[in-house]
Design a protein around this motif. Structure first.
Motif, PDB file in Angstrom:
ATOM      1  N   GLY A  70      27.440   8.422  -3.443  1.00 52.07           N
ATOM      2  CA  GLY A  70      26.301   8.228  -2.409  1.00 52.07           C
ATOM      3  C   GLY A  70      26.705   7.683  -0.925  1.00 52.07           C
ATOM      4  O   GLY A  70      26.230   8.034  -0.131  1.00 52.07           O
ATOM      5  N   TRP A 165      17.687   2.170 -15.393  1.00 49.53           N
ATOM      6  CA  TRP A 165      18.553   1.836 -13.951  1.00 49.53           C
ATOM      7  C   TRP A 165      19.164   2.701 -13.130  1.00 49.53           C
ATOM      8  O   TRP A 165      19.514   3.228 -12.092  1.00 49.53           O
ATOM      9  CB  TRP A 165      19.035   0.804 -13.691  1.00 49.53           C
ATOM     10  CG  TRP A 165      19.921   0.480 -13.954  1.00 49.53           C
ATOM     11  CD1 TRP A 165      20.456  -0.512 -15.342  1.00 49.53           C
ATOM     12  CD2 TRP A 165      21.628   0.141 -13.638  1.00 49.53           C
ATOM     13  NE1 TRP A 165      22.200  -0.688 -15.703  1.00 49.53           N
ATOM     14  CE2 TRP A 165      22.359  -0.204 -14.294  1.00 49.53           C
ATOM     15  CE3 TRP A 165      21.824   0.631 -12.189  1.00 49.53           C
ATOM     16  CZ2 TRP A 165      23.855   0.267 -14.488  1.00 49.53           C
ATOM     17  CZ3 TRP A 165      23.122   0.676 -12.176  1.00 49.53           C
ATOM     18  CH2 TRP A 165      24.178   0.207 -13.021  1.00 49.53           C
ATOM     19  N   LEU A 168      17.679   5.965 -12.038  1.00 47.12           N
ATOM     20  CA  LEU A 168      17.578   5.791 -10.759  1.00 47.12           C
ATOM     21  C   LEU A 168      18.280   6.024  -9.268  1.00 47.12           C
ATOM     22  O   LEU A 168      18.729   6.305  -8.620  1.00 47.12           O
ATOM     23  CB  LEU A 168      16.825   4.478 -10.556  1.00 47.12           C
ATOM     24  CG  LEU A 168      15.659   4.211 -11.484  1.00 47.12           C
ATOM     25  CD1 LEU A 168      14.569   3.412 -10.880  1.00 47.12           C
ATOM     26  CD2 LEU A 168      14.156   5.766 -10.887  1.00 47.12           C
ATOM     27  N   VAL A 169      19.704   5.154  -9.862  1.00 46.98           N
ATOM     28  CA  VAL A 169      21.072   5.452  -9.190  1.00 46.98           C
ATOM     29  C   VAL A 169      21.019   6.759  -8.499  1.00 46.98           C
ATOM     30  O   VAL A 169      21.119   7.159  -7.540  1.00 46.98           O
ATOM     31  CB  VAL A 169      21.578   4.545  -9.537  1.00 46.98           C
ATOM     32  CG1 VAL A 169      23.259   4.511  -7.949  1.00 46.98           C
ATOM     33  CG2 VAL A 169      21.764   2.576  -9.183  1.00 46.98           C
ATOM     34  N   PHE A 171      19.210   9.681  -9.707  1.00 46.30           N
ATOM     35  CA  PHE A 171      18.822  10.083  -8.381  1.00 46.30           C
ATOM     36  C   PHE A 171      18.648  10.336  -7.610  1.00 46.30           C
ATOM     37  O   PHE A 171      18.807  11.105  -6.675  1.00 46.30           O
ATOM     38  CB  PHE A 171      17.754   9.974  -9.510  1.00 46.30           C
ATOM     39  CG  PHE A 171      15.845  11.042  -9.023  1.00 46.30           C
ATOM     40  CD1 PHE A 171      15.997  12.265 -10.065  1.00 46.30           C
ATOM     41  CD2 PHE A 171      15.645  10.842  -7.654  1.00 46.30           C
ATOM     42  CE1 PHE A 171      14.849  12.872  -9.334  1.00 46.30           C
ATOM     43  CE2 PHE A 171      14.454  12.083  -7.585  1.00 46.30           C
ATOM     44  CZ  PHE A 171      14.385  12.619  -8.327  1.00 46.30           C
ATOM     45  N   ILE A 172      18.489   9.322  -7.183  1.00 45.77           N
ATOM     46  CA  ILE A 172      19.000   8.775  -5.866  1.00 45.77           C
ATOM     47  C   ILE A 172      20.027   9.933  -4.933  1.00 45.77           C
ATOM     48  O   ILE A 172      19.725   9.905  -3.716  1.00 45.77           O
ATOM     49  CB  ILE A 172      18.486   7.096  -4.951  1.00 45.77           C
ATOM     50  CG1 ILE A 172      17.144   6.241  -5.391  1.00 45.77           C
ATOM     51  CG2 ILE A 172      19.059   6.721  -3.589  1.00 45.77           C
ATOM     52  CD1 ILE A 172      17.658   4.770  -5.277  1.00 45.77           C
ATOM     53  N   VAL A 173      21.157   9.385  -5.160  1.00 40.60           N
ATOM     54  CA  VAL A 173      22.279   9.676  -4.966  1.00 40.60           C
ATOM     55  C   VAL A 173      22.437  10.881  -4.936  1.00 40.60           C
ATOM     56  O   VAL A 173      23.144  12.030  -3.868  1.00 40.60           O
ATOM     57  CB  VAL A 173      23.442   9.369  -5.833  1.00 40.60           C
ATOM     58  CG1 VAL A 173      25.431   9.482  -5.080  1.00 40.60           C
ATOM     59  CG2 VAL A 173      23.453   7.421  -5.607  1.00 40.60           C
ATOM     60  N   VAL A 176      18.205  12.945  -3.860  1.00 36.19           N
ATOM     61  CA  VAL A 176      17.447  12.859  -2.825  1.00 36.19           C
ATOM     62  C   VAL A 176      18.692  12.498  -1.144  1.00 36.19           C
ATOM     63  O   VAL A 176      18.784  13.155  -0.079  1.00 36.19           O
ATOM     64  CB  VAL A 176      16.919  10.745  -2.634  1.00 36.19           C
ATOM     65  CG1 VAL A 176      16.849  10.418  -0.835  1.00 36.19           C
ATOM     66  CG2 VAL A 176      15.811  10.795  -3.770  1.00 36.19           C
ATOM     67  N   ILE A 177      20.146  11.570  -1.582  1.00 37.86           N
ATOM     68  CA  ILE A 177      21.084  11.621  -0.547  1.00 37.86           C
ATOM     69  C   ILE A 177      21.592  13.275  -0.192  1.00 37.86           C
ATOM     70  O   ILE A 177      22.280  13.421   0.810  1.00 37.86           O
ATOM     71  CB  ILE A 177      22.277  11.171  -1.120  1.00 37.86           C
ATOM     72  CG1 ILE A 177      21.037   9.609  -0.728  1.00 37.86           C
ATOM     73  CG2 ILE A 177      22.669  10.585   0.497  1.00 37.86           C
ATOM     74  CD1 ILE A 177      21.695   8.226  -0.907  1.00 37.86           C
ATOM     75  N   ILE A 250      15.989  18.162  -3.227  1.00 33.74           N
ATOM     76  CA  ILE A 250      15.580  17.230  -4.123  1.00 33.74           C
ATOM     77  C   ILE A 250      15.374  17.303  -4.971  1.00 33.74           C
ATOM     78  O   ILE A 250      15.901  16.686  -6.020  1.00 33.74           O
ATOM     79  CB  ILE A 250      15.055  16.739  -3.673  1.00 33.74           C
ATOM     80  CG1 ILE A 250      15.710  15.313  -2.133  1.00 33.74           C
ATOM     81  CG2 ILE A 250      14.475  15.273  -4.760  1.00 33.74           C
ATOM     82  CD1 ILE A 250      14.708  15.254  -1.068  1.00 33.74           C
ATOM     83  N   GLY A 254      17.305  17.464  -8.645  1.00 32.95           N
ATOM     84  CA  GLY A 254      16.585  15.727 -10.087  1.00 32.95           C
ATOM     85  C   GLY A 254      16.412  16.582 -10.611  1.00 32.95           C
ATOM     86  O   GLY A 254      16.076  15.706 -11.593  1.00 32.95           O
ATOM     87  N   THR A 258      17.583  14.731 -14.076  1.00 39.32           N
ATOM     88  CA  THR A 258      16.541  14.248 -15.194  1.00 39.32           C
ATOM     89  C   THR A 258      16.712  14.539 -16.638  1.00 39.32           C
ATOM     90  O   THR A 258      16.501  14.344 -17.748  1.00 39.32           O
ATOM     91  CB  THR A 258      15.147  14.854 -14.961  1.00 39.32           C
ATOM     92  OG1 THR A 258      14.725  13.912 -13.478  1.00 39.32           O
ATOM     93  CG2 THR A 258      14.086  13.719 -15.789  1.00 39.32           C
TER      94      THR A 258
END
Length: 306
Positions: A70, A165, A168-169, A171-173, A176-177, A250, A254, A258
Motif C-alpha cells: 500500500g 478487517w 477492508l485493508v 480493498f483499500i490497497v 482504491v490506492i 477501483i 474491488g 470482493t
C-alpha cells in the motif's frame, strides 16, 4: 477532445521522465518501504535476510506485506504523479480534468461495460496463458513462467483471507490506492503526453495501455490487462474527467477482491480462476454487448458536451 495545452512539456521527454520517476519510486523506494513495513510488524532484520526475499513465513507476514504494498503504491504511483505534475510542470490536480464530473448515468454505464466485458476478457486471458514460445525461446518462456508462478503465489497470499478487517485493508490497497495512482500515471500523464506527441487519441490510448500492462511485469496477463487499459483510456478521452477511469479501475479491482473474499468465506462457489473457462456463446455476447455499450457511452458523452 484535447487533453493538453501549449504550455506542457514535450511529449517524449515527459514520458521518459515519468517512467524513470516511477521506476525509482516503486522499485527502489518501494523495496525500502516494504522492509520497513515488515520490521514494523515484528520481523527482525535477521529474519528478513534469511528469508531471501520470501516474506510469506515471517511474523505477521500478511499485514507487513499488504502495508508495504500500500505505501509502496502511494509512493510509486501517486508520488510519481505528484512529483511530475505538481513539482516539474507546476500544474494543479484539477488540470487533469477537461470536463466537469459527468452525470451519474455515466458511472452506471461504466459499471455495465466492465461487467459485460468480463466474458471476453476471460477469453483473452485463456489465449494469453496458452501462448507457447518457439524452441529457440524456451529459456525465455521458462523465465516468464517462473515469474508468473511467483506472482500467482503472491496474489494468492494477499487474497487468502477470511476476516473482514483484512478484506477492508486489501480493498483499500488493491482497489482504491492502485486505482487512483495507476490512473493518474498511465491515463492522466502518459496517455495525455503521447496524445501531445502524436495528436492521435487512438494511438495514445493503445500505447499507454500497452505500457500500463507491460509495467506490471506479468507476461501471461498482459493481454487482458492491456484491454482493460484501453477501456480506461476511452473512458478518460470521451468524458474528459480523470475520476471516470479512476472509478472504473477501483470497481474492477474491488470486484475481484470482493469475489475472492466471498469465495474464501463460502458465500460464493465460483473463484476467479474458473472464470477463465468461458463458453463461446458468452464470449460472443460479451464482445458484441461491450462494443454496443461503448458506442452508447461515446454518443451520450458527446451529446452532453454539445
Amino acid at each position: 477532445m484535447k487533453l493538453f495545452d501549449s504550455r506542457e512539456n514535450p511529449a517524449l521527454s515527459s514520458v521518459l521522465i515519468i517512467i524513470g520517476l516511477f521506476l525509482i519510486n516503486f522499485l527502489f523506494l518501494g523495496s525500502i518501504i516494504q522492509l520497513i513495513a515488515m520490521v514494523s510488524v515484528g520481523a527482525s532484520l535477521e529474519n528478513i535476510m534469511e528469508s531471501g526475499g520470501n516474506f510469506n513465513k515471517l511474523p505477521n507476514a500478511w499485514l507487513g506485506m499488504i502495508l508495504g504494498q500500500g505505501f509502496g503504491s502511494l509512493v510509486g504511483f501517486i508520488g510519481t504523479a505528484w512529483l511530475y505534475w505538481r513539482i516539474i510542470e507546476k500544474k494543479s490536480w484539477e488540470a487533469f480534468n477537461f470536463s466537469k464530473l459527468p452525470h451519474i448515468q455515466v458511472f452506471g454505464m461504466v459499471i455495465l461495460i466492465e461487467i459485460t466485458f468480463m466474458g471476453f476478457n476471460g477469453f483473452l486471458q485463456e489465449i494469453n496463458q496458452g501462448i507457447v514460445f518457439p524452441e529457440v525461446l524456451k529459456g525465455l518462456e521458462e523465465v516468464l513462467k517462473g515469474m508468473e508462478d511467483k506472482l500467482a503465489e503472491t496474489t494468492k497470499f494477499f487474497t487468502d483471507f477470511t476476516s473482514f478487517w483484512q478484506f477492508l485493508v486489501a480493498f483499500i490497497v488493491i482497489a482504491v490506492i492502485a486505482g487512483i495512482g495507476e490512473e493518474l500515471v498511465f491515463r492522466g500523464l502518459i496517455m495525455r503526453k503521447i496524445l501531445l506527441g502524436t495528436n492521435n487519441p487512438h494511438i495514445a490510448i493503445w500505447v499507454s495501455a500497452l505500457i500500463f500492462a507491460a509495467i506490471h511485469f506479468q507476461f501471461y496477463g498482459i493481454l487482458p490487462r492491456m484491454m482493460l487499459g484501453v477501456l480506461f483510456g476511452y473512458f478518460y478521452f470521451w468524458t474528459g474527467n480523470i475520476w471516470v477511469p479512476i472509478f472504473a479501475h477501483i470497481f474492477n479491482n474491488g470486484l475481484a477482491v470482493t469475489i475472492m473474499y466471498l469465495h474464501n468465506i463460502g458465500i460464493v462457489k465460483t473463484d476467479l480462476e474458473s472464470m477463465d473457462n468461458v463458453p463461446l456463446t458468452i464470449i460472443g455476447f460479451s464482445l458484441l454487448a461491450t462494443i454496443g455499450l461503448l458506442f452508447l457511452l461515446r454518443n451520450y458523452t458527446l451529446q452532453n458536451k454539445q
